[in-house]
Motif scaffolding. Structure first.
Motif, mmCIF file in Angstrom:
data_model
loop_
_atom_site.group_PDB
_atom_site.id
_atom_site.type_symbol
_atom_site.label_atom_id
_atom_site.label_comp_id
_atom_site.label_asym_id
_atom_site.label_seq_id
_atom_site.Cartn_x
_atom_site.Cartn_y
_atom_site.Cartn_z
ATOM 1 N N ASP A 150 0.848 -1.187 0.000
ATOM 2 C CA ASP A 150 0.000 0.000 0.000
ATOM 3 C C ASP A 150 0.886 1.240 0.000
ATOM 4 O OD1 ASP A 150 -2.572 -1.193 0.057
ATOM 5 O OD2 ASP A 150 -2.254 -1.724 2.154
ATOM 6 N N TRP A 151 0.595 2.178 -0.926
ATOM 7 C CA TRP A 151 1.378 3.403 -1.059
ATOM 8 C C TRP A 151 0.548 4.589 -0.574
ATOM 9 C CZ3 TRP A 151 6.426 3.837 -2.606
ATOM 10 C CH2 TRP A 151 7.006 2.713 -3.203
ATOM 11 N N PRO A 152 0.915 5.206 0.549
ATOM 12 C CA PRO A 152 0.227 6.440 0.959
ATOM 13 C C PRO A 152 0.374 7.505 -0.121
ATOM 14 C CG PRO A 152 1.577 5.566 2.745
ATOM 15 C CD PRO A 152 1.938 4.790 1.526
ATOM 16 N N GLY A 153 -0.687 8.310 -0.314
ATOM 17 C CA GLY A 153 -0.635 9.350 -1.340
ATOM 18 C C GLY A 153 0.495 10.330 -1.111
ATOM 19 N N SER A 154 0.786 10.642 0.158
ATOM 20 C CA SER A 154 1.858 11.594 0.459
ATOM 21 C C SER A 154 3.222 11.040 0.052
ATOM 22 C CB SER A 154 1.860 11.920 1.952
ATOM 23 O OG SER A 154 2.008 10.726 2.720
ATOM 24 N N GLU A 155 3.416 9.722 0.223
ATOM 25 C CA GLU A 155 4.693 9.122 -0.166
ATOM 26 C C GLU A 155 4.849 9.101 -1.678
ATOM 27 O OE1 GLU A 155 7.344 5.034 0.468
ATOM 28 O OE2 GLU A 155 5.496 5.336 1.629
ATOM 29 N N LEU A 156 3.755 8.805 -2.387
ATOM 30 C CA LEU A 156 3.814 8.836 -3.850
ATOM 31 C C LEU A 156 4.114 10.252 -4.329
ATOM 32 C CD1 LEU A 156 0.795 6.543 -4.800
ATOM 33 C CD2 LEU A 156 3.222 6.018 -5.071
ATOM 34 N N ALA A 157 3.463 11.240 -3.704
ATOM 35 C CA ALA A 157 3.709 12.634 -4.095
ATOM 36 C C ALA A 157 5.159 13.012 -3.873
ATOM 37 C CB ALA A 157 2.780 13.558 -3.299
ATOM 38 N N ASP A 158 5.732 12.554 -2.752
ATOM 39 C CA ASP A 158 7.126 12.856 -2.461
ATOM 40 C C ASP A 158 8.060 12.190 -3.463
ATOM 41 O OD1 ASP A 158 9.180 13.959 -0.590
ATOM 42 O OD2 ASP A 158 9.660 11.835 -0.358
ATOM 43 N N ARG A 159 7.762 10.913 -3.814
ATOM 44 C CA ARG A 159 8.603 10.197 -4.785
ATOM 45 C C ARG A 159 8.564 10.863 -6.162
ATOM 46 N NH1 ARG A 159 10.321 4.710 -3.965
ATOM 47 N NH2 ARG A 159 10.225 4.271 -1.730
#
Length: 327
Positions: free
Chosen positions: A20-29
């Protein structure tokens, strides 16, 4: 990432990692805002990628199984691993998988960059091809058994022994393993209260029962080791194979379905293979010829007879060619 197509590909690559990928982590990546991530997720869904969203502190986005197989995005090393695996699968003892493997390999190699194609071909040349059309395994049987192993559930199936006699088995399966161009299932036979090894090509109509397996200690480090230790107990005729090969042991090891320690160096240019085997003489004859080295077979007589038959066939082919030239 301002390039939308490149960003979508990068997002897809991340989502294909099973987590599961949190939206904030995807945004940061990706170097974008959470809102952009949500829009990009919607674009992927429109393209047919089933992206599931979960709420809460532990929630996030995950790529799940859908009704159709969407295009996959794989890294260079993953592409090489898949291609080499397909080359090996194309020659393995699973009915129908050879053609499917070749089709998939053709599609993959068509889009591989030149440097990766070279790596695949170099690795592919090191794979020994299957030279015998021995007993084939029904892929549905293999899949059903693999599912029972993975799900840790008991399974019932019909089984034919070496003499062809049929029985019903109720088994707690713990592993599937290939050995010498055959597949074997290792499991605890509930009716016989003991561990058993079953040749998968002799298994029919496997039916998982949904009953969970009781943990038991296998009397071996793993299923492959157990199969290696019990390979003479399956009702298959065995014989003593003894061959002297005029080539270094390091060049021959592993090419005749041998186990570690079966091949012993006589000197730097000669080795000897001495082991108890259950392979067919036809398979061994073709594998010995494919070594590209001189050899002497000491036993068994069946292998010597098979080699004489192959030699006679070759002589007839050469004689026919000479006769055509004289005409």
């Amino acid at each position: 990432m301002n390039d939308t197509p490149a960003r979508l590909l990068r997002l897809l690559s991340l989502l294909q990692t099973p987590r599961d990928w949190p939206g904030s982590e995807l945004a940061d990546r990706l170097g974008v805002t959470d809102r952009t991530v949500r829009r990009d997720i919607d674009r992927l869904r429109e393209l047919g990628y089933p992206v599931e969203a979960t709420m809460g502190a532990a929630g996030g986005y995950r790529l799940v199984a859908g009704s159709a197989l969407p295009p996959l995005l794989i890294e260079d090393d993953e592409a090489v691993a898949i291609a080499v695996g397909l080359r090996a699968a194309a020659g393995y003892a699973v009915a129908g998988i050879e053609e499917a493997s070749v089709r998939a390999l053709t599609k993959l190699e068509q889009v591989l960059p030149a440097k990766l194609r070279r790596r695949v071909r170099v690795l592919g040349t090191a794979l020994a091809p299957r030279t015998e059309t021995g007993p084939l395994v029904d892929p549905e049987v293999l899949t059903a058994l693999a599912g029972a192993v993975t799900n840790r559930e008991r399974v019932r199936f019909a089984y034919r022994d070496g003499a062809g006699a049929g029985t019903r088995r109720h088994v707690e399966p713990v592993g599937l393993t290939p050995s010498r161009h055959r597949w074997y299932l290792v499991g605890y036979d509930l009716d016989r209260a003991d561990w058993r090894v079953y040749r998968v090509d002799r298994i029919e109509r496997p039916q998982p029962t949904a009953a969970r397996i009781t943990p038991r200690e296998l009397p071996a480090p793993d299923p492959a080791a157990y199969v290696a230790g019990r390979r003479t107990d399956w009702g298959t005729p065995t014989f003593r194979l003894s061959v002297t090969i005029h080539a270094p042991a390091r060049r021959i090891a592993g090419r005749l379905g041998d186990e570690p320690g079966d091949i012993v160096a006589v000197d730097e240019n000669t080795c000897r293979l001495d082991s108890l085997r259950d392979d067919s003489p036809e398979w061994l004859a073709h594998r010995l010829i494919a070594l590209g080295a001189d050899f002497e077979v000491h036993q068994p007589p069946e292998l010597i007879q098979q080699l004489r038959a192959v030699s006679a066939r070759i002589e007839r082919g050469i004689a026919g060619r000479k006769a055509q030239r004289r005409k």
